[in-house]
Every structure is written in structure tokens, then in C-alpha cells.
Design a protein around this motif. Structure first.
Motif, PDB file in Angstrom:
ATOM      1  N   GLN A 252       0.814  -1.211   0.000  1.00 36.26           N
ATOM      2  CA  GLN A 252       0.000   0.000   0.000  1.00 36.26           C
ATOM      3  C   GLN A 252       0.853   1.269   0.000  1.00 36.26           C
ATOM      4  OE1 GLN A 252      -3.188  -0.307  -0.375  1.00 36.26           O
ATOM      5  NE2 GLN A 252      -3.363  -2.493   0.073  1.00 36.26           N
ATOM      6  N   HIS A 253       2.126   1.152  -0.317  1.00 39.22           N
ATOM      7  CA  HIS A 253       3.044   2.280  -0.145  1.00 39.22           C
ATOM      8  C   HIS A 253       2.553   3.559  -0.819  1.00 39.22           C
ATOM      9  CE1 HIS A 253       6.772   4.419   0.539  1.00 39.22           C
ATOM     10  NE2 HIS A 253       6.823   4.726  -0.748  1.00 39.22           N
ATOM     11  N   LEU A 254       2.030   3.476  -2.036  1.00 31.34           N
ATOM     12  CA  LEU A 254       1.596   4.671  -2.761  1.00 31.34           C
ATOM     13  C   LEU A 254       0.073   4.786  -2.859  1.00 31.34           C
ATOM     14  CD1 LEU A 254       4.216   4.810  -5.673  1.00 31.34           C
ATOM     15  CD2 LEU A 254       4.092   6.265  -3.644  1.00 31.34           C
ATOM     16  N   THR A 255      -0.650   3.974  -2.105  1.00 30.60           N
ATOM     17  CA  THR A 255      -2.112   3.979  -2.206  1.00 30.60           C
ATOM     18  C   THR A 255      -2.701   5.341  -1.873  1.00 30.60           C
ATOM     19  OG1 THR A 255      -2.267   1.619  -1.718  1.00 30.60           O
ATOM     20  CG2 THR A 255      -4.234   2.947  -1.332  1.00 30.60           C
ATOM     21  N   CYS A 330       2.539   6.447 -14.618  1.00 28.61           N
ATOM     22  CA  CYS A 330       3.489   5.632 -13.864  1.00 28.61           C
ATOM     23  C   CYS A 330       4.707   6.465 -13.490  1.00 28.61           C
ATOM     24  CB  CYS A 330       3.911   4.416 -14.682  1.00 28.61           C
ATOM     25  SG  CYS A 330       5.051   3.332 -13.794  1.00 28.61           S
ATOM     26  N   ALA A 331       5.244   7.207 -14.455  1.00 32.80           N
ATOM     27  CA  ALA A 331       6.402   8.053 -14.182  1.00 32.80           C
ATOM     28  C   ALA A 331       6.063   9.124 -13.150  1.00 32.80           C
ATOM     29  CB  ALA A 331       6.896   8.693 -15.475  1.00 32.80           C
ATOM     30  N   ALA A 332       4.891   9.737 -13.283  1.00 35.52           N
ATOM     31  CA  ALA A 332       4.506  10.813 -12.366  1.00 35.52           C
ATOM     32  C   ALA A 332       4.348  10.305 -10.939  1.00 35.52           C
ATOM     33  CB  ALA A 332       3.209  11.456 -12.851  1.00 35.52           C
ATOM     34  N   PHE A 333       3.723   9.138 -10.764  1.00 36.10           N
ATOM     35  CA  PHE A 333       3.562   8.582  -9.418  1.00 36.10           C
ATOM     36  C   PHE A 333       4.915   8.201  -8.815  1.00 36.10           C
ATOM     37  CE2 PHE A 333      -1.009   7.516 -10.483  1.00 36.10           C
ATOM     38  CZ  PHE A 333      -1.556   8.289  -9.470  1.00 36.10           C
ATOM     39  N   ASN A 334       5.775   7.556  -9.595  1.00 36.13           N
ATOM     40  CA  ASN A 334       7.085   7.172  -9.077  1.00 36.13           C
ATOM     41  C   ASN A 334       7.906   8.395  -8.688  1.00 36.13           C
ATOM     42  OD1 ASN A 334       7.976   4.146  -9.158  1.00 36.13           O
ATOM     43  ND2 ASN A 334       6.680   4.391 -10.965  1.00 36.13           N
ATOM     44  N   ARG A 335       7.749   9.479  -9.443  1.00 39.00           N
ATOM     45  CA  ARG A 335       8.528  10.695  -9.191  1.00 39.00           C
ATOM     46  C   ARG A 335       7.872  11.618  -8.172  1.00 39.00           C
ATOM     47  NH1 ARG A 335       9.559  11.286 -15.725  1.00 39.00           N
ATOM     48  NH2 ARG A 335      11.307   9.799 -15.825  1.00 39.00           N
ATOM     49  N   GLY A 353       8.710  15.112  -2.755  1.00 33.70           N
ATOM     50  CA  GLY A 353       7.708  14.885  -1.721  1.00 33.70           C
ATOM     51  C   GLY A 353       7.997  13.642  -0.899  1.00 33.70           C
ATOM     52  N   THR A 354       6.997  13.216  -0.144  1.00 35.38           N
ATOM     53  CA  THR A 354       7.169  12.034   0.706  1.00 35.38           C
ATOM     54  C   THR A 354       6.673  10.764   0.033  1.00 35.38           C
ATOM     55  OG1 THR A 354       5.036  12.511   1.756  1.00 35.38           O
ATOM     56  CG2 THR A 354       7.018  13.381   2.829  1.00 35.38           C
ATOM     57  N   ALA A 355       5.656  10.886  -0.830  1.00 35.42           N
ATOM     58  CA  ALA A 355       5.085   9.709  -1.498  1.00 35.42           C
ATOM     59  C   ALA A 355       5.726   9.558  -2.872  1.00 35.42           C
ATOM     60  CB  ALA A 355       3.570   9.855  -1.626  1.00 35.42           C
ATOM     61  N   LYS A 356       6.745   8.710  -2.943  1.00 39.33           N
ATOM     62  CA  LYS A 356       7.510   8.554  -4.179  1.00 39.33           C
ATOM     63  C   LYS A 356       8.282   7.247  -4.117  1.00 39.33           C
ATOM     64  CE  LYS A 356      11.389  11.130  -2.194  1.00 39.33           C
ATOM     65  NZ  LYS A 356      10.830  11.073  -0.833  1.00 39.33           N
ATOM     66  N   ASN A 357       8.998   6.963  -5.189  1.00 38.86           N
ATOM     67  CA  ASN A 357       9.857   5.786  -5.256  1.00 38.86           C
ATOM     68  C   ASN A 357      11.270   6.213  -4.848  1.00 38.86           C
ATOM     69  OD1 ASN A 357      11.541   3.659  -6.015  1.00 38.86           O
ATOM     70  ND2 ASN A 357      10.391   3.189  -7.875  1.00 38.86           N
TER      71      ASN A 357
END
Length: 404
Positions: A252-255, A330-335, A353-357
């Protein structure tokens, strides 16, 4: 009685007779380069392990499709041979944990540090392993082979140091394109220098820091969720770790970030303009319905956190246009920039930010020129380590540096 045919005196023989010396035999590298045929080019390996491993301890395994749909491996003389499961019991085969494997590797010492690339190879992978060859099974029908399985703790390569380079090239049809990669893991630093004299292309990608520096800096830089990806042999990418996939402790890391983005594009229109194309739409329920340059409608389902980490599932489904926007998301969420499309093509905004890969973000800090392949669609906005020539002629040479 057998008689030897008398041959005419060649130019070389005439020079020998006249000058009284013998011309040197072709070097091993020259002979191997000739083995590759027209359109081939030399791949040179540089042992930059600073004495940790000798050339006889560095193994190379080259696999690819010389004939489309058929897998081959490179032999020490530079020729390509079709994979064969019977090689698992041939003389010189490999054995580990009581299981036989084909021996498809050779050492740098055996080839003198240079091999010829085939003039046609698709899906090429150049594995480098240190201190041990790789143990790769071949299917009974000889149509496929099994690479190292990072999700399997019992994989025979789990205690082997390895990394790899990927490339595709078909002379006259497909320009050379290749890259170092951390999409699945980091084993040790590698660099790739690609040269083509005729076009003036000369680029170097990869990591020049020592392995110890990379390992130490990773441990000090990433958040708590990403620290367990590191072990003594490698740093495993989230997409290749059971930890971040469905059923894992970090599934759930990026949920929350995904929920926020979908809520935002429910309340506000979604618009992304880049590379002369505009995507516009709005979320209703769990589906983003959108148009591209006014054409559509197209749809994109709400992804899960494992979808984002693997750039799979909802982000890699549908037709080409839907997959295209899936790669962008996908790129935007990972970044960590999914909420603001104006930041999607602004590298300075990435990973802030804090929510990223964190894994991908870290490798962009240690890669030359800030480039890395930290997740499957890291080539969005030209951030990856890929090197592509602008023509279909062969490179002058590819040099792979092997660090430690």
C-alpha cells in the motif's frame, strides 16, 4: 599418390620473400571482430574493480535473438549459438545445489576483454557476474531461458554478484539502443561508453562511484520502507521485491497518493500537454476518461500501488494511446508529482515529496548526469540511461566498465 596443388605467390608471400620477415598473425580481437561479420562492432570490457577481481574471475553471458523469436547465446569465439537444454549435461556444464545448467558464460581473460556484437540482435542482454558464472536454465523445447529470479530466495544466483547491460541493434533496420539499468536491481557499478565516429556520437552513462559508496549512500538516503531492499549482494528494485507487490508488507506504499490524485482529477479536469500532444479528461469513479488531441474517448483505470511500482496492470493495459498515458502516470507517481501535471516534465520537481519511489530517486543522484533507469518507464522525459544512435549503422564501439 596425393599431390599438393601449387598455389600462386600471394602479395604477402612476395613481401616475405623480398623483405625476409613474417607478417604477424591477426590479433584475437581482430579475429573475433571478423567473426561478427559485416555490421558488427567491438564490445570491450574494462575491469575497473580496482584489483578486487581479476579478468579470470569476471564472467560474461550474452543472450539475445539473432533470429527473431529464437534465443541464442554468445560463445567465447564471438559466434552465436542457439540455446540448447542438452548443454546442461554436456562436457563443461555447470552444477549448483545438485542441479545441472548449461555453461553459457566465458571470462574476460579467455576473450582478451573484447567480443564482437552480432550485426542483428534483439532483446540483447549482457550479464556480468563476479567470482562465478550465472546459472541459467533453458526450457526443454529450447525456446526460452530463465534469468535470475529476485523474488525467489532459493534462486541459484541469489549469492552471485551480477549486473547487466541491455541492447537491441539490427544493421540497416533498427538503430542501436542500449542502457545500463537498475529497473530490477543494483549489483555493482557499471558504465557504458557508446561511440560512433561517423556521426560524432560519444556518450557515457552509468555509475562511477565505488560499490561501497553506493551501498552506504543508499542506506543513508532512502526512507524506512526502502531500506529492507538492500542486502550484501545487491539492492533489489521495488518492482522485483515481494515487499512492494501484492501481498507484501509495503503493497500500500503509494495507495494514499493514488487516492489523492484520483480525487483531484475527479474534482478538477485533467490536462497534460507535452511533446506537441494534449491529453484531456476527468475521473468518474475509478476510471479516467480522456481524449488525445481531441480524439477519443479513451480510458485509464485507477492503478494500485503494485501497478505503479511495476508499471504494470492498469498502467500497461488497453490500446497504444491508453498505454501511452499509463506510462506518463506511472512516471509521475514514481517521481511524486502526480497531482501537478505542470511538474511532470520538470525534473527539478521530481522526488521532492514524501510519497515517491525512493529507490529510483536515489539512483538518479548517483548516475552520471543524473540519469538512471530506476523503474520501467524512467525514459519518460528522457531521464533514463538509454543511449540511442540516430542511424542504423553500427557503432564504432561499445565499452562497458565493470566497477566495484
Amino acid at each position: 599418390m596425393n599431390t599438393r596443388q601449387r598455389l600462386p605467390l600471394t602479395v604477402a608471400a612476395a613481401l616475405i620473400a623480398l623483405l625476409g620477415f613474417v607478417l604477424p598473425a591477426p590479433t584475437r580481437a581482430a579475429a573475433q571482430y571478423a567473426q561478427g561479420g559485416a555490421g558488427s562492432f567491438p564490445i570491450t570490457f574494462r575491469n575497473n574493480t580496482r584489483g578486487t577481481y581479476t579478468d579470470s574471475q569476471i564472467f560474461v553471458t550474452v543472450l539475445g535473438q539473432v533470429t527473431p523469436g529464437q534465443w541464442s547465446y554468445m560463445k567465447p569465439d564471438g559466434s552465436m549459438a542457439h540455446i540448447n537444454h542438452l548443454d546442461a549435461t554436456a562436457p563443461g556444464h555447470l552444477v549448483k545445489n545438485g542441479v545441472n545448467y548449461p555453461n553459457m558464460s566465458f571470462t574476460l581473460a579467455r576473450v582478451g576483454g573484447t567480443v564482437p556484437s552480432p550485426a542483428s540482435i534483439r532483446g540483447g542482454r549482457i550479464y556480468i557476474s563476479l567470482g562465478s558464472p550465472l546459472y541459467l536454465p533453458v526450457s526443454p523445447d529450447d525456446q526460452g531461458w530463465g534469468g535470475p529470479d529476485l523474488r525467489n530466495p532459493h534462486d541459484p544466483n541469489s549469492d552471485v554478484y551480477y549486473d547487466w547491460y541491455e541492447y537491441t541493434y539490427v544493421r540497416g533496420q533498427v538503430p542501436f539502443g542500449g542502457n545500463t539499468t537498475q529497473v530490477d536491481q543494483f549489483g555493482f557499478p557499471m558504465t557504458s561508453r557508446l561511440r560512433q565516429t561517423s556521426s560524432g556520437h560519444d556518450t557515457t552513462r552509468g555509475i562511477t562511484r565505488t560499490r561501497a559508496e553506493v551501498m552506504q549512500q543508499y542506506a543513508a538516503s532512502v526512507g524506512a520502507a526502502f531500506k529492507p531492499l538492500q542486502n550484501g549482494y545487491r539492492i533489489v528494485a521495488p518492482r522485483s521485491s515481494n515487499l512492494f507487490l501484492e501481498g507484501g508488507a509495503r503493497q500500500q506504499h503509494l495507495t494514499t497518493a493514488i487516492d489523492q490524485a484520483w480525487a483531484h482529477y475527479t474534482a478538477h479536469p485533467f490536462t497534460l500537454t507535452r511533446l506537441g500532444e494534449t491529453f484531456s479528461g476527468r475521473v468518474s469513479g475509478s476510471v479516467l476518461t480522456f481524449s488525445k488531441n481531441g480524439a477519443g474517448p479513451f480510458t485509464l483505470r485507477k492503478p494500485t500501488s503494485p501497478d505503479v511500482m511495476a508499471c504494470a496492470g492498469a498502467l500497461a493495459s488497453g490500446n497504444d494511446t491508453e498505454k501511452q498515458l499509463g506510462a506518463e502516470f506511472c512516471a509521475a507517481f514514481n517521481r511524486g508529482v502526480a497531482l501537478d501535471t505542470t511538474a511532470w516534465y520538470t525534473p527539478a520537481a521530481y522526488y521532492g515529496g514524501t510519497a515517491k519511489n525512493d529507490y529510483a530517486g536515489f539512483f538518479h543522484t548517483v548516475g552520471l548526469d543524473g540519469r538512471a533507469y530506476g523503474f520501467p518507464y524512467d525514459d519518460v522525459n528522457d531521464q533514463s540511461s538509454v543511449q540511442i544512435l540516430g542511424n542504423t549503422e553500427p557503432p564504432t564501439g561499445l565499452t562497458l566498465g565493470i566497477g566495484w
